[in-house]
Design a protein around this motif. Structure first.
Motif, PDB file in Angstrom:
ATOM      1  N   LYS A  86       8.550   4.430   1.432  1.00 43.53           N
ATOM      2  CA  LYS A  86       9.163   3.212   0.876  1.00 43.53           C
ATOM      3  C   LYS A  86      10.678   3.315   0.884  1.00 43.53           C
ATOM      4  CE  LYS A  86       5.068   1.730  -0.030  1.00 43.53           C
ATOM      5  NZ  LYS A  86       4.503   0.788   0.957  1.00 43.53           N
ATOM      6  N   ASN A  87      11.263   3.222   2.065  1.00 39.66           N
ATOM      7  CA  ASN A  87      12.725   3.258   2.147  1.00 39.66           C
ATOM      8  C   ASN A  87      13.311   1.968   2.674  1.00 39.66           C
ATOM      9  OD1 ASN A  87      12.951   5.867   1.174  1.00 39.66           O
ATOM     10  ND2 ASN A  87      12.734   6.789   3.186  1.00 39.66           N
ATOM     11  N   ASN A  88      12.518   0.905   2.660  1.00 42.24           N
ATOM     12  CA  ASN A  88      13.004  -0.347   3.239  1.00 42.24           C
ATOM     13  C   ASN A  88      14.267  -0.830   2.544  1.00 42.24           C
ATOM     14  OD1 ASN A  88      10.936  -0.407   5.010  1.00 42.24           O
ATOM     15  ND2 ASN A  88       9.766  -2.017   3.982  1.00 42.24           N
TER      16      ASN A  88
ATOM     17  N   ASN B  14       2.037   8.106  -1.931  1.00 39.50           N
ATOM     18  CA  ASN B  14       1.375   8.640  -0.740  1.00 39.50           C
ATOM     19  C   ASN B  14       1.566  10.135  -0.585  1.00 39.50           C
ATOM     20  OD1 ASN B  14       4.152   8.430  -0.293  1.00 39.50           O
ATOM     21  ND2 ASN B  14       3.855   8.494   1.897  1.00 39.50           N
ATOM     22  N   ASN B  15       2.314  10.773  -1.483  1.00 40.66           N
ATOM     23  CA  ASN B  15       2.825  12.103  -1.163  1.00 40.66           C
ATOM     24  C   ASN B  15       2.677  13.062  -2.340  1.00 40.66           C
ATOM     25  OD1 ASN B  15       4.484  14.291  -0.495  1.00 40.66           O
ATOM     26  ND2 ASN B  15       5.734  13.000   0.825  1.00 40.66           N
ATOM     27  N   MET B  16       1.615  13.863  -2.299  1.00 37.37           N
ATOM     28  CA  MET B  16       1.314  14.772  -3.414  1.00 37.37           C
ATOM     29  C   MET B  16       2.434  15.781  -3.637  1.00 37.37           C
ATOM     30  SD  MET B  16      -0.602  15.426  -5.841  1.00 37.37           S
ATOM     31  CE  MET B  16      -2.060  14.451  -5.659  1.00 37.37           C
ATOM     32  N   HIS B  17       3.078  16.201  -2.562  1.00 38.23           N
ATOM     33  CA  HIS B  17       4.198  17.140  -2.674  1.00 38.23           C
ATOM     34  C   HIS B  17       5.279  16.567  -3.594  1.00 38.23           C
ATOM     35  CE1 HIS B  17       7.159  20.080  -0.956  1.00 38.23           C
ATOM     36  NE2 HIS B  17       7.981  19.138  -1.349  1.00 38.23           N
TER      37      HIS B  17
ATOM     38  N   PRO C 242       0.823  -1.199   0.000  1.00 37.08           N
ATOM     39  CA  PRO C 242       0.000   0.000   0.000  1.00 37.08           C
ATOM     40  C   PRO C 242       0.872   1.269   0.000  1.00 37.08           C
ATOM     41  CG  PRO C 242      -0.582  -1.466   1.822  1.00 37.08           C
ATOM     42  CD  PRO C 242       0.644  -2.010   1.199  1.00 37.08           C
ATOM     43  N   PRO C 243       0.335   2.401  -0.476  1.00 33.21           N
ATOM     44  CA  PRO C 243       1.097   3.649  -0.477  1.00 33.21           C
ATOM     45  C   PRO C 243       1.647   3.966   0.909  1.00 33.21           C
ATOM     46  CG  PRO C 243      -1.017   3.966  -1.562  1.00 33.21           C
ATOM     47  CD  PRO C 243      -1.036   2.600  -0.971  1.00 33.21           C
ATOM     48  N   GLY C 244       2.839   4.525   0.961  1.00 33.31           N
ATOM     49  CA  GLY C 244       3.460   4.857   2.244  1.00 33.31           C
ATOM     50  C   GLY C 244       4.908   5.215   2.011  1.00 33.31           C
TER      51      GLY C 244
END
Lengths: 447, 353
Positions: B149-151, B232-235, B145-147
């Motif tokens: 994502k730096n795993n 997840n991030n419109m910016h 899901p959107p979020g």
């Protein structure tokens, strides 16, 4: 001989905040003792080391040169005894150190409730650097992990293990995640989100026993329904308790934590306790006697630093606030929002039909005074909310100011109009949203 | 999904290998007529140079660019040495040897690549793009899901200065050295983008057109990766769109179209001192001699540096340029892709202050 230093036991956010603020106003020697790590690190960031977002050194907010430059002496060691009469402490290597004042900021340790097998290899909590290291050690030989306890650390640990491809079974005693803190609708939102991430969430499930293999490591657990779940790792995240075992045989008065008055003084002169390990004898109304969160630790450190540099202050945490993250959902809370409101508290709840965005406003049914707010997927402006709470504004004022209170990044989608629409329907009102105004925001923050 | 990604990676690597090996394909043969054209176009008056090449190069076939280039470089150097000694300034060839060699090679190149530009475009750019997309698009599902994502960023060899990171570093450094100093070795690369260049500016592609085109393609493909990462991030989505727009329109299309209308090549967002040669005398002379439009560019460049940049930085910080406009920032945040924030040299740096 040199004057004895102010000794701080513990280099977490509480002890370090105290030491930094003390140093700003006083040149007295300070010695900070920690058994955990040589340098202060951001405890809330350790999950990101395991997930590969950060390296360990990135969790340290200050350069290693910072401490010497500011004459903050650091010592890695374990305090085994405190002698208030002689004003000294003993370390595990038997050395004795005298203190001018002693600040105990030893934080928490994970709870264990006497489960059979709770001390097996592969069974641990998640709190310290040592916990992170041992989690990393067990990680390679773990395919399946069980987490016991549905709180903030439990969901963090679930996210961590999941990010490294482990199958995670999450046992939660309650019938919905964290519903002793979150209202029903919000708790259910989080249940759904945890499941969406592929975590095997088992509500209404308790741990009965942890079963060992031939090498002394966990190989399975048994739940209270008798089900055996095989696993190579068990995370015990059933809350924390004050880390005060080492002072149990001293004259310092304790209950669950070290008892302190509103000046953060213990019953022994020149000894203070701050942060997670302290217990308020007379907590402010609406606040608990032990609050093991980052922000309160920081505030206690700031307050005590004032007192010990000649500006005696009472610990006044003001309105409760906190923040956390459940996988991808950010959560913030300000003021008081009860999980199950009792009269005269009442709730207004709004949830986006298909996104993980929700908001709960709590207010007094009779006076309509605004009491608190929970937000999910929306960030709020702390200074403004604190001001609204302090000035005891009405819930109508709060809803009108929603746009000014929003602290999301620029260009994020806002939901204020939709929230207001439902509010006006529920309350049969015709309130119009006040347009976001930087003038209002800055005026309120500065004043 | 994972399999699809592996196939994609394979296709990308095939495309990349073909692109690299293009350098060694085809033949170079300069016939006398073509040589006459070069001499005329470049205004070469050195009979030493012309004679030397007539014996060593003209009419001969070379199977790789290196020895072809070496003959020209040697001829230029030796001719210039004698002309300078004899103070025959009018006969000295002032072109950079490798640039002259590039222009000659561009004409002299023959064979399979030049005759199948479109096919080779497909086999290099085409396979590269296809492979990358096959690798990137499954992330829509694989990333969950959107979020944020730096795993695993710090576990990966490519993003934590491991073997892959160093390999890419060395590859890119080599690429830039060849691009800037040995353009005559890579005329085959420019052939495959000739049709695109002709449709925009009307000219055959130089190494700089190839570079600009490659830059845009890399940014577009890798921006798709960032759009998926930043769902997840419109910016971040708007920011990625903004750098993409400025790169494609301002840094690539407008300058090329200006050339078509006989105007100076100019990137309107490229402020001095990033555009370090803006105030060099040759650039000022060329702008002033290009009439009203040149003067407009001159005034705009000065206003951009002295007014627009400082005012915008005052209100928004340097990020408005670096992460919203600049091509360098654009490449860093699409091809690179966030996560490596910590340089870790601050203590060392401050100790020198």
């Amino acid at each position: 001989m040199n004057a004895p230093p102010v000794i701080v036991i513990g280099n977490g956010i509480t002890g370090i905040t105290f030491a930094r603020n003390f140093r700003k106003k006083s040149s007295k020697p300070i010695l900070i003792i920690s058994k955990e790590t040589p340098y202060f690190f951001s405890r809330t960031a350790i999950m990101y080391v395991y997930m590969g977002h950060l390296r360990w050194e990135d969790t340290q907010p200050y350069e290693n040169t910072f401490w010497e430059k500011n004459k903050l002496d650091l010592l890695q060691g374990t305090v085994t005894h405190i002698n208030p009469k002689e004003k000294n402490i003993r370390l595990s290597d038997e050395s004795i150190l005298s203190y001018d004042s002693l600040i105990i900021a030893t934080g928490s340790i994970p709870n264990k409730f006497g489960w059979p097998g709770e001390n097996l290899r592969g069974v641990q909590g998640l709190y310290s650097k040592q916990d992170l290291d041992s989690l990393e050690d067990y990680s390679a030989s773990t395919n399946k992990a069980v987490i016991v306890g549905g709180g903030l650390i439990g969901v963090e640990l679930a996210e961590m293990l999941h990010s490294r491809g482990k199958k995670v079974i999450f046992l939660v005693r309650e019938n919905s995640f964290w519903n002793n803190v979150l209202p029903k609708g919000e708790s259910e939102l989080i249940n759904q989100h945890i499941l969406e991430h592929g975590i095997d969430l088992r509500l209404n499930t308790n741990l009965s026993e942890i079963i060992e293999d031939k090498t002394g490591r966990v190989k399975a657990i048994r739940t209270d329904s008798g089900e055996i779940i095989s696993c190579q790792f068990v995370g015990l995240t059933v809350g924390v308790r004050p880390n005060i075992d080492f002072i149990n045989n001293t004259d310092i008065a304790t209950n669950r934590g070290i008892l302190v008055n509103k000046y953060l003084e213990t019953n022994q002169s020149s000894i203070y306790a701050i942060g997670d390990c302290s217990e308020q004898q007379e907590p402010q109304t609406g606040r608990r006697s032990i609050e093991a969160v980052w922000y309160t630790g920081r505030m206690m450190g700031e307050t005590l630093a004032q007192t010990l540099t000649g500006n005696k202050k009472t610990y006044n945490p003001g309105h409760w606030f906190n923040s956390a993250k459940f996988f991808d959902i950010e959560y913030q809370t300000y003021g008081l929002v009860a999980p199950q409101p009792t009269k005269p508290e009442k709730h207004f709840h709004w949830k986006h039909p298909n996104k993980n965005v929700a908001i709960t406003l709590s207010y007094n049914e009779n006076t309509k005074q605004f009491l608190g707010i929970n937000t999910f997927g929306i960030r709020m402006r702390h200074e403004l909310l604190n001001k609204i709470l302090c000035e005891k504004k009405s819930v109508f004022y709060m809803i009108e100011q929603l746009a000014n209170c929003n602290f999301d990044s620029e260009f994020f989608k806002t939901y204020e109009e939709k929230i207001l629409l439902k509010f006006n329907q529920d309350f049969n009102t015709n309130i119009k949203l006040k347009k976001k105004s930087w003038k209002v925001i800055f005026n309120n923050i500065i004043s | 999904m994972k399999l699809l990604q592996k196939i994609g990676l394979g296709i990308f690597l095939i495309g990349l290998s073909l692109f690299c090996s293009l350098v060694l394909l085809g033949k170079y043969k300069l016939n006398p007529k073509e040589f006459q054209r070069v001499i005329y176009a470049k205004g070469i008056k050195s009979e030493l140079f012309i004679n030397s090449l007539n014996t060593s190069l003209v009419g001969k076939e070379f199977s790789e660019p290196f020895s072809f280039s070496l003959h020209i470089i040697t001829a230029v150097k030796e001719a210039n040495k004698i002309h300078k000694k004899n103070r025959e300034w009018g006969k000295v060839i002032w072109d950079k040897p490798h640039s002259l060699s590039h222009d000659v090679a561009k004409i002299a190149g023959k064979g399979i690549v030049k005759e199948n530009k479109f096919l080779f475009w497909l086999l290099t750019f085409g396979l590269g793009i296809l492979g990358s997309l096959l690798y990137i698009l499954p992330n829509l599902i694989l990333l969950g899901p959107p979020g944020i994502k730096n795993n695993g960023i710090y576990f990966s060899s490519s993003t934590n200065r491991g073997f892959l990171g160093w390999f890419v570093f060395l590859f890119l450094v080599t690429f830039y050295i060849v691009l800037y100093f040995f353009p005559d070795y890579i005329v085959n690369w420019t052939y495959i983008v000739d049709p695109i260049s002709q449709s925009i500016s009307g000219n055959l592609a130089s190494q700089w057109f190839l570079y600009g085109f490659l830059y845009c393609v890399v940014m577009i493909v890798m921006a798709i990766r960032m759009y998926i990462k930043y769902r997840n991030n419109m910016h971040q989505i708007l920011r990625t769109t903004s750098v993409l727009f400025f790169q494609i329109v301002f840094a690539f299309l407008i300058p090329e179209i200006l050339v078509r209308f006989d105007k100076p090549w100019y990137d309107f967002k490229n402020a001095f001192p990033l555009d370090y040669d803006f105030f060099f005398s040759w650039n000022l002379n060329s702008l002033i001699s290009s009439g009203g439009f040149g003067i407009f560019i001159l005034v705009w460049g000065i206003v951009l540096t002295l007014v627009i940049v400082p005012v915008m930085v005052y209100f928004f910080g340097k990020r408005w340029y670096c992460s919203w406009v600049c091509g360098c920032g654009g490449l860093a945040e699409t091809l690179g892709g966030g996560g490596n924030w910590n340089v870790g040299w601050f203590t060392v740096f401050y100790s020198f202050l």
